[in-house]
Design an enzyme around this catalytic site. Structure first.
Site, mmCIF file in Angstrom:
data_model
loop_
_atom_site.group_PDB
_atom_site.id
_atom_site.type_symbol
_atom_site.label_atom_id
_atom_site.label_comp_id
_atom_site.label_asym_id
_atom_site.label_seq_id
_atom_site.Cartn_x
_atom_site.Cartn_y
_atom_site.Cartn_z
ATOM 1 N N HIS A 101 -11.929 38.515 24.135
ATOM 2 C CA HIS A 101 -12.439 38.608 22.763
ATOM 3 C C HIS A 101 -13.425 37.474 22.492
ATOM 4 O O HIS A 101 -13.323 36.393 23.072
ATOM 5 C CB HIS A 101 -11.297 38.582 21.737
ATOM 6 C CG HIS A 101 -10.344 37.454 21.926
ATOM 7 N ND1 HIS A 101 -9.336 37.478 22.865
ATOM 8 C CD2 HIS A 101 -10.243 36.252 21.306
ATOM 9 C CE1 HIS A 101 -8.667 36.351 22.816
ATOM 10 N NE2 HIS A 101 -9.197 35.580 21.875
ATOM 11 N N HIS A 103 -14.924 35.201 19.337
ATOM 12 C CA HIS A 103 -14.742 34.774 17.947
ATOM 13 C C HIS A 103 -16.116 34.642 17.286
ATOM 14 O O HIS A 103 -17.022 34.020 17.859
ATOM 15 C CB HIS A 103 -14.082 33.395 17.884
ATOM 16 C CG HIS A 103 -12.727 33.311 18.529
ATOM 17 N ND1 HIS A 103 -11.562 33.294 17.804
ATOM 18 C CD2 HIS A 103 -12.347 33.238 19.832
ATOM 19 C CE1 HIS A 103 -10.524 33.196 18.627
ATOM 20 N NE2 HIS A 103 -10.969 33.161 19.865
HETATM 21 P P1 AMP Z 1 -7.687 32.931 21.702
HETATM 22 O O1 AMP Z 1 -6.915 33.824 22.642
HETATM 23 O O2 AMP Z 1 -7.266 31.493 21.835
HETATM 24 O O3 AMP Z 1 -9.179 33.053 21.859
HETATM 25 O O4 AMP Z 1 -7.364 33.308 20.212
HETATM 26 C C1 AMP Z 1 -6.638 34.423 19.825
HETATM 27 C C2 AMP Z 1 -6.981 34.680 18.379
HETATM 28 O O5 AMP Z 1 -6.337 35.860 17.975
HETATM 29 C C3 AMP Z 1 -6.573 33.578 17.405
HETATM 30 O O6 AMP Z 1 -7.712 33.165 16.665
HETATM 31 C C4 AMP Z 1 -5.531 34.250 16.520
HETATM 32 O O7 AMP Z 1 -5.601 33.797 15.193
HETATM 33 C C5 AMP Z 1 -5.909 35.708 16.645
HETATM 34 N N1 AMP Z 1 -4.836 36.682 16.434
HETATM 35 C C6 AMP Z 1 -3.602 36.661 16.960
HETATM 36 N N2 AMP Z 1 -2.889 37.748 16.586
HETATM 37 C C7 AMP Z 1 -3.729 38.493 15.811
HETATM 38 C C8 AMP Z 1 -3.611 39.731 15.115
HETATM 39 N N3 AMP Z 1 -2.468 40.438 15.132
HETATM 40 N N4 AMP Z 1 -4.664 40.184 14.403
HETATM 41 C C9 AMP Z 1 -5.807 39.466 14.353
HETATM 42 N N5 AMP Z 1 -5.999 38.300 14.990
HETATM 43 C C10 AMP Z 1 -4.974 37.802 15.710
#
Ligand code: AMP
Length: 138
Positions: A101, A103
Site C-alpha cells: 500500500h 500512504h
Molecule cells: P504500514 O503497513 O506500516 O504501511 O501501515 C498500515 C496502515 O494501515 C496504518 O497507517 C494503519 O493505520 C492502517 N490500517 C490498519 N488497519 C486498517 C483498516 N482496517 N482500515 C484502514 N486503514 C487501516
C-alpha cells in the site's frame, strides 16, 4: 509469501468495511483509520502483493498512477500545503499490514505527522474526508 487473511485483502473482498474513495480495474483507495494527518488515505493494488519486491511491475505502475491522481485530489480537497507519499516494506521498513500500500498524506506548514498506527479517527471524520476526496476527484 502473501497471506490472503491480511486486513486489506479482507477489505478488498468486502469482508470488513472501509471508507472507499476510488477504484479502477487495478487499484482501490480508502481512508486510513489511524490517520497521521486528517485526510490520510491508502492506495492498494487489487492483485495480491505483499510488498514492493512481490508486486508485479504492471500492478505497481497502476498503483503509482492512482497515487498521483489521489495526491492531486488530496491537495485540492484539503487545501494542503504539500503531500507526503510513503510506502513501507517488511517490519524493519515499518510495514504493519502485508498487502502493498501507498500512504497519501496531506501536509500543512509547521504541522508534524501524528504517530504511525496511532488513534482511530472518528467515523464521521472518515466519512467527511472520503467525501471531500471523492468530490475533488470528480
Ligand atoms: P504500514 O503497513 O506500516 O504501511 O501501515 C498500515 C496502515 O494501515 C496504518 O497507517 C494503519 O493505520 C492502517 N490500517 C490498519 N488497519 C486498517 C483498516 N482496517 N482500515 C484502514 N486503514 C487501516
Amino acid at each position: 509469501m502473501y497471506d490472503d487473511n491480511n486486513i486489506f485483502a479482507k477489505i478488498l473482498r468486502g469482508e470488513i468495511p472501509c471508507n472507499k474513495v476510488y477504484e479502477d480495474d487495478a487499484t482501490f483507495v480508502f481512508m486510513d483509520i489511524m490517520p497521521r494527518s486528517s485526510g490520510h488515505c491508502l492506495v492498494i493494488p487489487k492483485s495480491p502483493a505483499r510488498d514492493i519486491y512481490d508486486c508485479d511491475e504492471a500492478a505497481l505502475a497502476a498503483v503509482m498512477k492512482t497515487t498521483k491522481k489521489i495526491a492531486i485530489a488530496s491537495k485540492k480537497a484539503f487545501d494542503a500545503d504539500g503531500i507526503t507519499v510513503q510506502q513501507f516494506n517488511e517490519s524493519a521498513g515499518g510495514q504493519v499490514v502485508f498487502h502493498l500500500h501507498v500512504h497519501v498524506i496531506p501536509r500543512f506548514e509547521g504541522v508534524k505527522l501524528r504517530p504511525h498506527s496511532g488513534d482511530i479517527e472518528a467515523a464521521n471524520m472518515l466519512v467527511e474526508n472520503a467525501d471531500k476526496l471523492i468530490a475533488a476527484l470528480s
